[in-house]
Write an enzyme that holds these catalytic residues in place. Structure first.
Site, PDB file in Angstrom:
ATOM      1  N   CYS A 257       0.790  -1.234   0.000  1.00  0.00           N
ATOM      2  CA  CYS A 257       0.000   0.000   0.000  1.00  0.00           C
ATOM      3  C   CYS A 257       0.824   1.286   0.000  1.00  0.00           C
ATOM      4  CB  CYS A 257      -0.929  -0.009   1.208  1.00  0.00           C
ATOM      5  SG  CYS A 257      -2.066  -1.397   1.159  1.00  0.00           S
TER       6      CYS A 257
HETATM    7  N1  LIG Z   1      -2.492  -5.738   2.176  1.00  0.00           N
HETATM    8  C1  LIG Z   1      -2.984  -4.708   2.807  1.00  0.00           C
HETATM    9  O1  LIG Z   1      -2.607  -4.405   3.944  1.00  0.00           O
HETATM   10  C2  LIG Z   1      -4.080  -3.838   2.193  1.00  0.00           C
HETATM   11  C3  LIG Z   1      -4.775  -2.961   3.015  1.00  0.00           C
HETATM   12  C4  LIG Z   1      -5.787  -2.182   2.464  1.00  0.00           C
HETATM   13  C5  LIG Z   1      -6.046  -2.255   1.107  1.00  0.00           C
HETATM   14  N2  LIG Z   1      -5.331  -3.090   0.314  1.00  0.00           N
HETATM   15  C6  LIG Z   1      -5.677  -3.119  -1.108  1.00  0.00           C
HETATM   16  O2  LIG Z   1      -6.458  -4.269  -1.372  1.00  0.00           O
HETATM   17  C7  LIG Z   1      -6.159  -4.797  -2.665  1.00  0.00           C
HETATM   18  C8  LIG Z   1      -5.697  -6.242  -2.541  1.00  0.00           C
HETATM   19  O3  LIG Z   1      -4.499  -6.265  -1.791  1.00  0.00           O
HETATM   20  P1  LIG Z   1      -3.959  -7.581  -1.089  1.00  0.00           P
HETATM   21  O4  LIG Z   1      -2.864  -7.159  -0.185  1.00  0.00           O
HETATM   22  O5  LIG Z   1      -5.096  -8.395  -0.560  1.00  0.00           O
HETATM   23  O6  LIG Z   1      -3.332  -8.338  -2.366  1.00  0.00           O
HETATM   24  P2  LIG Z   1      -2.867  -9.863  -2.424  1.00  0.00           P
HETATM   25  O7  LIG Z   1      -1.867  -9.931  -3.519  1.00  0.00           O
HETATM   26  O8  LIG Z   1      -2.522 -10.357  -1.071  1.00  0.00           O
HETATM   27  O9  LIG Z   1      -4.171 -10.641  -2.880  1.00  0.00           O
HETATM   28  C9  LIG Z   1      -4.781 -10.438  -4.096  1.00  0.00           C
HETATM   29  C10 LIG Z   1      -5.266 -11.773  -4.640  1.00  0.00           C
HETATM   30  O10 LIG Z   1      -5.980 -11.517  -5.846  1.00  0.00           O
HETATM   31  C11 LIG Z   1      -5.703 -12.567  -6.764  1.00  0.00           C
HETATM   32  N3  LIG Z   1      -6.015 -12.110  -8.107  1.00  0.00           N
HETATM   33  C12 LIG Z   1      -5.259 -11.354  -8.957  1.00  0.00           C
HETATM   34  N4  LIG Z   1      -5.933 -11.150 -10.101  1.00  0.00           N
HETATM   35  C13 LIG Z   1      -7.130 -11.773  -9.981  1.00  0.00           C
HETATM   36  C14 LIG Z   1      -8.251 -11.910 -10.828  1.00  0.00           C
HETATM   37  N5  LIG Z   1      -8.298 -11.341 -12.031  1.00  0.00           N
HETATM   38  N6  LIG Z   1      -9.290 -12.638 -10.383  1.00  0.00           N
HETATM   39  C15 LIG Z   1      -9.271 -13.231  -9.165  1.00  0.00           C
HETATM   40  N7  LIG Z   1      -8.241 -13.131  -8.320  1.00  0.00           N
HETATM   41  C16 LIG Z   1      -7.188 -12.392  -8.717  1.00  0.00           C
HETATM   42  C17 LIG Z   1      -4.233 -12.877  -6.521  1.00  0.00           C
HETATM   43  O11 LIG Z   1      -3.921 -14.168  -6.984  1.00  0.00           O
HETATM   44  C18 LIG Z   1      -4.141 -12.729  -4.994  1.00  0.00           C
HETATM   45  O12 LIG Z   1      -4.353 -13.970  -4.341  1.00  0.00           O
HETATM   46  C19 LIG Z   1      -5.110  -3.869  -3.245  1.00  0.00           C
HETATM   47  O13 LIG Z   1      -5.743  -2.890  -4.010  1.00  0.00           O
HETATM   48  C20 LIG Z   1      -4.495  -3.235  -2.022  1.00  0.00           C
HETATM   49  O14 LIG Z   1      -3.945  -1.962  -2.301  1.00  0.00           O
HETATM   50  C21 LIG Z   1      -4.374  -3.904   0.830  1.00  0.00           C
END
Ligand SMILES: NC(=O)c1ccc[n+]([C@@H]2O[C@H](COP(=O)([O-])OP(=O)(O)OC[C@H]3O[C@@H](n4cnc5c(N)ncnc54)[C@H](O)[C@@H]3O)[C@@H](O)[C@H]2O)c1
Length: 415
Positions: A257
């Site tokens: 992030c």
């Molecule tokens: N990690 C954090 O602390 C956090 C906090 C707040 C917001 N976010 C936001 O949330 C979103 C997700 O982040 P995250 O950390 O969970 O990412 P992550 O990489 O841990 O998880 C995302 C998942 O989505 C899957 N994916 C990718 N493309 C896909 C598709 N087309 N269809 C289905 N699945 C798909 C990936 O394989 C992965 O398992 C981002 O936008 C991030 O900025 C993250």
């Protein structure tokens, strides 16, 4: 309710489990067959979701790679990654792939909520047109909202239920549907008037952190020159009961992030002829920190009559923050690369990160990395790290997290 979650990562998986724990059925879709297979076996890849939590909801949670299964759900939450391209511009490919797949299975009456962090306008201008490729019309046949995720991996004092949830939608009807969805798992829903306001709320929160961390990092570099203890200064300032919030200096920002999200806003702002200089400057200062850290390690070694080249340097903690194994954008990786570029013989210890394939390195037990190390560098201090033992047994310790505060030793150097 039956809820679909697209993207089963740090955001999606805890969310899926929360809905299941509240008694609802969840179908989780992920493109990574490896992730889906592991979850189907009851194995979690996210520290915040222990195996026993998955096991407890096994009868209500199904992980799959098939979007078609989402045709049966009432609402779909999208939590796919929103990374940057090589040129540090928004990379919406995962979102476009998810939106396109979703359009193929979208049903009348369904609600779609985007939770991925992104620039203001993404939901209205990018997601809705993709979903309308289904032939259904937004806010007539299906409903759309944006709700930013506020999860802080590793944190237990604030949960999804107790953390207010911001929601913005295109129309009052979509907003109402989204509020009803989140009321199932959150105690306090905060509605805003548009998806853009909700999208920008998340960016403001992250930019706020980025800017404040940059400020204290810049002061840390100045304190280094002046011979003042930055940790003491921050703690003293934090005694002011109003008008000050404490941010800690460190080796730089990591994770999915903070190093990424400000660039989403800066990119969008350029379209409006409004450069966001503050935000970009904060990013630059924070990106500079690993370079400063390596300079500081070099100076510390020099004071022990050793160069970086050929010295055995043990890095303790390589994930971007304590208590998690996430190495995305981790300053620890940058520090290792820079030390290696200068000929340092780097080993590392991190129980959360068993290997670093890019460096052909595997985590070694703390005892082993301490043995024969010329210098131990604390980059991330996971809970329970035996700092006193490190200081007692290493010839030189450089601490970038302030965890050695209170220990007086001639072999100790702090940020
Ligand atoms: N990690 C954090 O602390 C956090 C906090 C707040 C917001 N976010 C936001 O949330 C979103 C997700 O982040 P995250 O950390 O969970 O990412 P992550 O990489 O841990 O998880 C995302 C998942 O989505 C899957 N994916 C990718 N493309 C896909 C598709 N087309 N269809 C289905 N699945 C798909 C990936 O394989 C992965 O398992 C981002 O936008 C991030 O900025 C993250």
């Amino acid at each position: 309710m039956k809820i679909g979650i697209v993207g089963l990562g740090y955001v999606g998986l805890p969310l899926a489990v929360s809905f299941c724990e509240a008694g609802h059925e969840v179908i989780g879709v992920d493109v990574e067959a490896r992730v889906v297979d592991a979850l189907s076996r009851g194995e979690s890849h996210i520290e915040d979701v222990p195996g026993h939590a998955l096991a407890a909801v096994a009868d209500r949670f199904e992980a799959t790679t098939r979007y078609a299964d989402l045709a049966q759900v009432d609402a779909v939450i999208v939590a796919v990654p929103t990374p940057l391209t090589q040129n540090r511009e928004p990379d919406l490919q995962p979102l476009i792939a998810a939106g396109t797949s979703l359009a193929g299975v979208l049903q009348e009456g369904q609600l779609v909520v985007l939770e991925s962090t992104t620039y203001p306008g993404t939901t209205r201008e990018r997601l809705v047109p993709m979903l309308e490729e289904s032939g259904l019309a937004a806010d007539r046949d299906f409903f759309v909202a944006f709700s930013p995720e506020r999860v802080d991996p590793g944190r237990t004092d604030h949960t999804l239920r107790t953390t207010p949830k911001v929601v913005g939608a295109l129309t009052p009807e979509s907003l109402q549907k989204a509020v009803e969805l989140y009321e199932l798992v959150c105690d306090n829903i905060v509605t805003v008037s548009t998806p853009e306001a909700a999208e920008l709320t998340k960016l403001l929160e992250n930019v706020f952190r980025s800017v404040n961390i940059a400020l204290v990092n810049e002061l840390a570099i100045l304190c280094d020159r002046m011979g003042v203890d930055i940790w003491e200064v921050v703690d003293a300032a934090a005694t002011k009961p109003y008008g000050f919030m404490s941010f800690k200096p460190g080796p730089g920002m990591g994770g999915h992030c903070l190093p990424v999200d400000p660039f989403y806003l800066a990119w969008r702002a350029r379209e409006f002829d409004q450069p966001t200089e503050f935000i970009e400057l904060a990013g630059e200062v924070n990106q500079r920190m690993p370079y400063f850290c390596v300079e500081k390690i070099g100076r510390a070694l020099n004071n022990h009559s050793k160069p970086i080249k050929g010295s055995r340097i043990a890095v303790v903690g390589v994930s971007y923050k304590a208590g998690v194994g996430d190495i995305r954008e981790s300053p620890g990786l940058k520090i290792i690369r820079l030390l290696r570029d200068q000929g340092g013989d780097v080993v590392y210890n991190d129980d959360f990160v068993p290997e670093l394939t890019d460096f052909a390195l595997a985590s070694q037990p703390l005892d082993e990395v301490l043995e024969g190390a010329d210098c131990v560098v604390i980059v991330t201090a996971h809970p329970g790290l035996d700092v006193e033992r490190i200081v007692a047994s290493a010839p030189l310790v450089v601490d970038f997290r302030g965890v050695t505060r209170g220990i007086e030793a001639s072999n100790l150097v702090r940020l």
